[in-house]
Design an enzyme around this catalytic site. Structure first.
Site: not given
Length: 485
Positions: A230-231, A252, A286, A380, A382
């Site tokens: 996740g974030s 991760e 990601c 990021e 996304f």
């Protein structure tokens, strides 16, 4: 036979069988249309506590099973992913807004993950150690017991199964918390496959829920390891909580990945790779190529080629249209993409293509006149946004790629000899020469450095065994040892 018939799981969670949940119910909703696809049970912290106790009890017998028995369950699960691929892919398309090829990739990798995991039960389980005493000395691997898996919405099946399958194969029980936005694709689908594959009851619980459910998962005393995807912000909180409870956390996390286009790279192939890396699944990956670092000799032509691709990629509902991009997962994420692009334009960036919203859809976007200080470069996103920045020397390209809080994936496009030298200087968990940044295989270690996580904790036999087992020292003598007391 339908694998995901809603009558099986409607309004329920999997916790030692399908049952009503203490947290009520929620709807699975298609982000492209708002259509309600079904209703699933929402777990509560009490559900997590009970599931953890059940899992710990079931795990003892499961770990004692013969390796061939555990392997058979994983092989059957792999076959079921293949047999029910079309049905599962239909759910992934609707529930995640994925185009069909992306959905097909998820079911393919799910099957591969189970095939790879099926080999783990018979993998060598330890070492014979040298010793200075009259005994045998061993280091052997033992299951950790109960593993908690927390998975996100973007590749819900892959990012769940890649931890669930090896953890089960190595003799553990698993508590899975899928993202509530993709509870069917990332949770119920796994529950049904392993149920049909013959996994004993209690070994896998599927517990969709909010942050309180995630906290309960970390705090449950039976859970020894947390595998979180996740974030970075959420991962920090999980890591901190695990540290307080003296538990291992495999994290991760996010990425802001660079695609370096060297002088001499094939322009058309590079632009195609750049478009795939930035726009696949609306950039909600990601490993998405979030920073395009292009040699000054190719910069203008690259921007033109990438912008042309962006303008011509169809956007719409992948469940009903043949499109390249589907919807953004929800209104909150869409607003965040818009905010980052607007702030970057205000700071001097130029929209070369895209930058528009139509309902839940955001057009593939190319930004030029980007500086390293703009949020489109530092954050990021996304979303399907490709910021492009030029460089003149290889040293400059390496510095731009490394000057980032994240370190997940980098692609280097161009002459192989030069690309190899660049690869050796990059601070990243993954480096791909003459490929874009989005890559995953069941037998390959996966993870990032810096704010992208704490290393390759998943994928491949070695990483999976290290992640989901403990090392125990075992000694053995022919008779009781004499002691001076």
């Amino acid at each position: 036979m339908s694998l995901l018939d809603t009558h099986t799981w409607h309004g329920k969670i999997l916790r030692s069988g399908w049952r009503e949940s203490a947290g009520g119910t929620a709807d699975a909703v298609a982000p492209a249309t708002g259509e309600v696809l079904g209703s699933y049970g929402v777990a509560s912290p009490d559900d997590v506590a009970e599931a953890a106790r059940d899992a710990a009890a079931a795990q003892v017998e499961w770990a004692a099973r013969r390796p061939e028995e555990r392997a058979a369950v994983l092989r059957t699960a792999a076959r079921l992913w293949e047999e029910h691929a079309a049905e599962v892919e239909g759910w992934i398309v609707k529930e995640t807004g994925a185009i069909p090829p992306k959905a097909a990739l998820e079911t393919h990798i799910a099957a591969e993950e189970c095939h790879e995991a099926a080999a783990l039960p018979s993998y060598p389980a330890g070492d014979v150690l040298a010793t200075n005493d009259d005994r045998w000395s061993f280091a052997r691997r033992r299951p950790v017991g109960v593993v908690g898996v927390i998975a996100p919405f973007n590749f819900p099946l892959i990012l769940s199964i890649r931890a669930v399958a090896p953890a089960l194969a190595l003799g553990n029980a698993v508590l899975l918390k899928p993202d509530p936005r993709t509870a069917v694709s990332g949770g119920i689908a796994l529950a049904r496959v392993f149920e049909e594959a013959g996994l004993p009851e209690g070994l896998l619980a599927v517990l969709p829920g909010d942050a309180a459910v995630g906290s309960a998962l970390v705090e449950a005393p039976e859970v020894q390891v947390i595998a979180f995807t996740g974030s970075t912000a959420a991962g920090r909180a999980v890591g901190e909580a695990c540290a307080r409870h003296l538990k291992r956390a495999h994290l991760e996390l996010g990425g802001n990945n660079a695609l370096i286009v060297l002088e001499g790279a094939d322009l058309d192939l590079a632009a195609s790779a750049g478009a795939f890396g930035s726009f696949l699944h609306q950039g909600q990956i990601c490993m998405t190529a979030g920073r395009h670092i292009v040699h000054e000799s190719l910069y203008d032509a690259y921007v033109e080629a990438l912008s042309g691709k962006a303008r011509n990629l169809p956007v719409g509902d992948p469940a009903t249209e043949q499109v390249a991009l589907g919807p953004i997962i929800d209104a909150t994420q869409l607003a965040r993409i818009e905010k980052i692009v607007a702030a970057s334009v205000e700071a001097g960036a130029t929209v070369a293509a895209g930058g528009t919203t139509d309902g839940p859809f955001y057009s593939p976007t190319v930004l030029t006149d980007v500086t390293p200080e703009q949020p489109a470069w530092t954050d990021e996103i996304f979303g399907p946004v490709a910021p492009v920045l030029r460089f003149s020397t290889v040293d400059e390209a390496v510095a731009l790629a490394n000057d980032c809080q994240y370190g997940l994936s980098v692609g280097v496009l161009g002459p192989v000899g030069e690309a190899m030298g660049v690869a050796d200087r990059l601070h990243s968990g993954k480096v791909h020469i003459n490929e874009q940044t989005v890559m995953d295989e069941a037998n390959a270690p996966f993870g990032g450095v810096k704010d992208s996580g704490n290393g390759s904790r998943i994928g491949g036999a070695q990483a999976n065994i290290e992640s989901f087992t403990e090392t125990q020292w075992l000694t053995m003598r022919p008779t009781i040892a004499p002691y001076p007391f």
